[in-house]
Design a protein around this motif. Structure first.
Motif, short mmCIF file in Angstrom:
data_model
loop_
_atom_site.label_atom_id
_atom_site.label_comp_id
_atom_site.label_asym_id
_atom_site.label_seq_id
_atom_site.Cartn_x
_atom_site.Cartn_y
_atom_site.Cartn_z
N GLN A 285 -5.25 1.05 5.95
CA GLN A 285 -5.56 2.24 5.15
C GLN A 285 -4.72 2.29 3.88
OE1 GLN A 285 -8.05 4.44 5.53
NE2 GLN A 285 -8.70 3.09 7.20
N LYS A 286 -3.48 1.81 3.96
CA LYS A 286 -2.63 1.79 2.77
C LYS A 286 -3.20 0.82 1.73
CE LYS A 286 2.15 1.22 1.25
NZ LYS A 286 3.54 0.90 1.66
N ILE A 287 -3.65 -0.33 2.17
CA ILE A 287 -4.25 -1.31 1.26
C ILE A 287 -5.49 -0.72 0.60
CG2 ILE A 287 -5.43 -3.55 1.11
CD1 ILE A 287 -3.53 -4.48 3.41
N MET A 288 -6.30 -0.01 1.39
CA MET A 288 -7.50 0.61 0.84
C MET A 288 -7.15 1.70 -0.16
SD MET A 288 -10.34 0.80 3.89
CE MET A 288 -11.49 1.62 2.78
N ALA A 289 -6.12 2.51 0.15
CA ALA A 289 -5.72 3.60 -0.75
C ALA A 289 -5.24 3.05 -2.09
CB ALA A 289 -4.62 4.43 -0.09
#
Length: 202
Positions: free
Chosen positions: A10-14
């Motif tokens: 999710q951090k990579i996507m954000a």
């Protein structure tokens, strides 16, 4: 996937959403994503083996899934007595999703990179939009079937969605506004009232 792995994904996507919105998809490198996310080089490919293309797909899919979920949740409670306000409330929820934060980023990324999507991705986008329109049509028919035919509720749903699209695209893309201007609620209410009167009385 463990909780930590999911958080990392999710951090990579954000980070990718932020960079794709700010710089554009083609101008953003995987190295920049890694640096901004604070992850080791190559870890992005652990979560997204196809790199940026898979990230773009995941971001677009997540945004559309959110819109479909909102439509599904909201249309189930529509009644004949409150139908016009129910439709206006759906527009407001769609606007809040698209006009703020993550939803805005996903919307802008999808529109800007529409030409880069594969045929399968493009077909999926169209199908997703049509599924929301179908939910609207199904519920309209459920609450007005004593008054109009299924064909007419399908036409009404199409006109409602076209109205939503026009306002959202005009404000977010053409005027670059993330705040809903004063008077928009009244405008949408009038348009929905006119459409309902036109279709129901025809």
């Amino acid at each position: 996937m463990t909780k930590k792995s999911d958080q990392q994904r999710q951090k990579i996507m954000a980070v990718s959403r932020e960079l794709f919105t700010q710089k554009g998809y083609t101008e953003t490198s995987t190295r920049e994503i890694n640096e901004r996310a604070g992850i080791a080089e190559g870890l992005l490919y652990y979560y997204f083996p196809k790199g940026k293309r898979q990230l773009l797909d995941a971001i677009v899919r997540e945004g559309v899934d959110d819109r479909v979920r909102i439509a599904r949740n909201m249309t189930t409670s529509w009644t004949r007595a409150t139908i016009e306000q129910d439709v206006v409330s759906l527009f407001e929820q769609m606007w809040h999703l698209l006009g703020d934060g993550i939803g805005y980023q996903e919307f802008i990324i999808t529109i800007r990179n529409r030409a880069m999507l594969s045929d399968d991705q493009s077909a999926w986008l169209v199908t997703s939009f049509e599924s929301v329109q179908q939910m609207v049509a199904d519920r309209l028919f459920a609450v007005t079937s004593a008054e109009i035919t299924r064909e007419r509720t399908d036409q009404l749903a199409m006109a409602i969605m076209a109205t939503f699209q026009k306002v959202i695209f005009d404000e977010l893309l053409i005027r670059n506004r993330q705040e809903l201007p004063a008077g928009t609620h009244a405008f949408i209410s009038r348009q929905i009232h006119l459409l309902m009167e036109l279709i129901l009385k025809d």
